[in-house]
Design an enzyme around this catalytic site. Structure first.
Site, PDB file in Angstrom:
ATOM      1  N   HIS A 244      -5.764   1.116   1.725  1.00  0.00           N
ATOM      2  CA  HIS A 244      -6.922   0.298   2.094  1.00  0.00           C
ATOM      3  C   HIS A 244      -7.597   0.825   3.357  1.00  0.00           C
ATOM      4  O   HIS A 244      -8.784   0.589   3.560  1.00  0.00           O
ATOM      5  CB  HIS A 244      -6.493  -1.155   2.273  1.00  0.00           C
ATOM      6  CG  HIS A 244      -6.344  -1.888   0.985  1.00  0.00           C
ATOM      7  ND1 HIS A 244      -7.096  -3.002   0.653  1.00  0.00           N
ATOM      8  CD2 HIS A 244      -5.538  -1.660  -0.088  1.00  0.00           C
ATOM      9  CE1 HIS A 244      -6.753  -3.434  -0.546  1.00  0.00           C
ATOM     10  NE2 HIS A 244      -5.810  -2.636  -1.023  1.00  0.00           N
TER      11      HIS A 244
ATOM     12  N   GLY B 230     -12.384   6.171   5.966  1.00  0.00           N
ATOM     13  CA  GLY B 230     -11.436   7.264   6.156  1.00  0.00           C
ATOM     14  C   GLY B 230     -10.159   6.784   6.831  1.00  0.00           C
ATOM     15  O   GLY B 230     -10.018   5.614   7.207  1.00  0.00           O
TER      16      GLY B 230
ATOM     17  N   THR C  55      12.945  -1.491 -11.296  1.00  0.00           N
ATOM     18  CA  THR C  55      13.468  -0.887 -10.055  1.00  0.00           C
ATOM     19  C   THR C  55      12.447  -1.106  -8.932  1.00  0.00           C
ATOM     20  O   THR C  55      11.886  -0.147  -8.398  1.00  0.00           O
ATOM     21  CB  THR C  55      13.750   0.614 -10.240  1.00  0.00           C
ATOM     22  OG1 THR C  55      12.536   1.277 -10.657  1.00  0.00           O
ATOM     23  CG2 THR C  55      14.821   0.845 -11.295  1.00  0.00           C
TER      24      THR C  55
END
Length: 335
Positions: A77, A83, A257
């Site tokens: 996010h 960036g 898992t």
């Protein structure tokens, strides 16, 4: 958790891969990154940085097994909006963190804890952006995934706007074309999309993230409307997320898992048990289905692909030099 003993990575191979990633970052418009990123950026200014971050992540994960998944999601996010510049960590009205799409993010205290320790050892030296990237990398390793190197030298951004969030992040209801458009804009390929979706092998999601695959009747009962989802699995989900369920209830992304970083996520997809619609579309489209099958059949291939794709993710839009700052605290810009 101990690292998978079947996996080994040659340092020479990884350094060649890192060199390639940084080269592409510098010279591609899709990767506005500077050559001041390096493998040993803190070698002289803050030698203990990686050890401090790794120990902080490990301690937090020992206390709360959900931490690795949260840190990995936090990096995604961050990097997809503005960036990899830690803009997601800034608090305040109108920041990325305040957008409804980000209210369920977690792991912030882990980054803050590592920052406090590093400010003691190396004041005003290590960026929050680097701490977040290293923490997400370490989250994978301590849950059984590959041990990889990433370059450091990122600077912290000064801009964080909620209005930039929705156009840049992946929604769990997205089609393959919608996801591909965003990934392409970040310099990432369809193979990167499939491989990085493997992050869902750990972590969990709130019921609201996938209930659009069901229809509620007036009595509050749910009916499956997304026929791509396995019926037995769908019944399990409706029992775990009944009408009126608490908003804090979460479901493991990987039902088999959930605490292990492995390739089981791709096996789950082939069994039509992907939790999100954005998961299921990966096996419904021939552009990505073969990659899913390959990664489901070969964990080493997944780990190799993860090392490459994660490196590309971690240098998206990084800021260096005068483009950013080194924050004193990760939740606020300096001054």
């Amino acid at each position: 958790m101990e690292k998978n003993p079947t996996v080994s990575y040659r340092t020479v191979h990884l350094r060649k891969l890192l060199t390639f990633v940084i080269f592409i970052s510098v010279f591609s418009s899709s990767f506005p990154c500077s050559s001041s990123l390096s493998f040993d950026f803190y070698a002289a200014s803050c030698p203990p940085v990686e050890l401090v971050v790794k120990n902080t992540v490990r301690r937090a994960s020992d206390s709360d097994p959900s931490i690795p998944g949260k840190l990995l999601r936090l990096l995604f996010h961050d990097c997809f909006v503005e960036g990899c510049d830690a803009s997601i960590l800034l608090q305040g009205n109108g920041t990325e963190r305040s957008d409804p799409a980000n209210v369920s993010l977690g792991g912030f205290p882990v980054i803050d804890s590592a920052k406090r320790v590093l400010e003691i050892f190396c004041p005003q030296t290590v960026s929050c952006a680097d701490i977040l990237a290293l923490a997400a990398r370490d989250a994978v390793q301590i849950t059984g995934g590959p041990e990889i190197q990433i370059p450091t030298g990122r600077r912290d951004g000064r801009v964080s706007a909620a209005s930039n969030v929705r156009p840049n992040i992946i929604d769990t209801s997205f089609s393959l074309d919608e996801m591909s458009k965003i990934f392409t804009s970040k310099g990432l390929s369809l193979d990167d999309l499939v491989t990085l979706s493997g992050a869902h092998t750990i972590g969990s999601a709130h019921c609201s993230a996938f209930m659009d695959r069901f229809k509620a009747d007036p009595k509050g009962s749910f009916t499956l409307i997304d026929k791509s989802l396995d019926k037995d699995y769908a019944n399990q989900l409706t029992k775990q997320c009944p009408a009126g369920v608490s908003s804090s209830t979460t479901i493991k992304n990987d039902p088999q898992t959930p605490l292990l970083f492995d390739n089981n996520y791709f096996k789950v997809l082939l069994a039509h048990r992907g939790l999100f619609q954005s998961d299921s579309v990966l096996v419904q489209n021939e552009r990505t289905a073969n990659r899913v099958v390959a990664l489901a059949n070969d964990q080493n291939m997944f780990f190799d692909g993860w090392a490459e794709s994660f490196l590309k993710l971690s240098v998206i839009g990084v800021k260096t030099g005068d483009e950013g700052e080194i924050r004193q605290t990760c939740s606020a810009t300096n001054g």
